[in-house]
Design an enzyme around this catalytic site. Structure first.
Site: not given
Length: 355
Positions: A170-171, A196, A292
């Site tokens: 993600s990030t 993401h 997640d």
């Protein structure tokens, strides 16, 4: 009481500046210390106000956001969240910004901006908070890494017992994925990735990776047959599962609600390989905000997979890898620059995971 996160907003639209100020000021942990209409004004305000995070528009007069970001990451590296449009060109420029060192981005729709930004209030505040705690590297260090990412020789002894690799990110994941894939040989087992980001961005991201890597990188399609030497990136609007069809590994794309807060979801991808060939699988958790993938990564480990997590020191945001590690789902935490070597060792029939 904890000190508030000081944010400077940089955007040429007075409406966007006003809306972002309102959204961020509603969070008790955030203080908007200023709002600038262009990069020149922002430069003076950064010196004077010393913000913790900058939100930065891409398209601005006098100096565009990319040029200004380069100056920030060269002269005064700090957390930056880009505000970008949901267009093909916006996706290209945003991915360039992430490669330069921006922590994250918020996709700004072109129509009904006011309502859509209000709908994104939680996403905006969460990303600013995550950025405040992110690890920021100066541009020369990032550029040095990019120069070191060369094409590598194929596996000498392909055909080990690990035949599936799954990534979650993600990030901070855009650069982490780039770093790992660009160091992998062309005959690795098929790799499946959930990062993401919105649909418009995953299409562009797959194309950018394909130009940088020895493996062929695709945005996954439903029933696409998975082959060695290929990477399959989940589209931003569907869940990605790995399945078997007529004896072959295939990508399955699934509509549905967010899982663990996301579409696509790492949990959905990791859970799917638990039902396919878990003992042949390597799970990889890279930089990201949230949890997640943590639960399904534990299931993978319990089913016989070997799991690698990006270590804290090399993560932009040590959220998802931390959640997986604390859950007991990770066999080994590895610096991002060494994860490719770890995967090569695991996939080489004469190799094994390094100690």
């Amino acid at each position: 009481m904890a000190q508030k996160i000081k944010v400077l907003i940089v955007d040429d639209s007075a409406l966007i500046r006003q809306m972002l100020t309102s959204i961020l000021s509603n969070d008790p942990a955030i203080e908007v210390v200023g709002a600038a209409p262009d990069a020149l004004k922002a430069r003076e305000m950064i010196k004077r106000l010393n913000p913790d995070v900058v939100t930065l528009d891409i398209e601005m007069p006098k100096m565009n956001g990319i040029d200004f970001l380069r100056k920030i990451m060269t002269l005064r590296p700090m957390p930056v969240v880009m505000i970008s449009t949901l267009t093909q060109n916006g996706a290209n420029i945003t991915l360039q910004a992430l490669e330069i060192g921006a922590v994250d981005f918020v996709a700004k729709p072109q129509q009904d901006v006011q309502r859509n930004l209000e709908d994104k209030a939680k996403e905006i505040t969460d990303k600013v908070k995550a950025a405040a705690g992110a690890r920021i590297r100066p541009l020369e260090e990032i550029d040095s890494d990019h120069a070191a990412q060369n094409k590598v020789a194929p596996l000498v002894n392909s055909g080990g017992d690990k035949n599936i690799v799954v990534f979650g990110a993600s990030t901070g994941g855009v650069e982490a994925i780039r770093t790992v894939l660009s160091r992998l040989p062309s005959n690795m087992p098929p790799i499946f990735i959930v990062q993401h980001m919105p649909k418009q961005f995953t299409t562009t991201f797959a194309k950018r990776l394909d130009k940088l890597c020895a493996m062929d990188v695709h945005e996954a399609e439903d029933y696409m047959v998975a082959k060695a030497g290929h990477v399959y990136l989940a589209p931003g609007d569907k869940h990605l599962r790995v399945a078997r069809s007529k004896g072959e590994l295939v990508c399955r794309l699934v509509d549905g609600n967010p899982v663990s807060g996301h579409i696509p979801s790492v949990d959905v991808l990791f859970d799917s390989v638990c039902h396919v060939s878990p003992t042949e699988t390597i799970g990889v958790m890279l930089s990201g905000m949230g949890r997640d993938g943590a639960e399904s990564m534990l299931k993978l480990k319990q089913a016989g997979a070997y799991n690698v997590g990006q270590d804290e020191a090399s993560c932009v945001v040590y959220g998802m890898p931390k959640a997986a590690f604390e859950r007991g789902a990770v066999h080994k935490q590895v610096d991002i620059k060494k994860i490719a070597d770890e995967l090569i060792s695991l996939c080489d029939s004469n190799g094994e995971a390094s100690e």
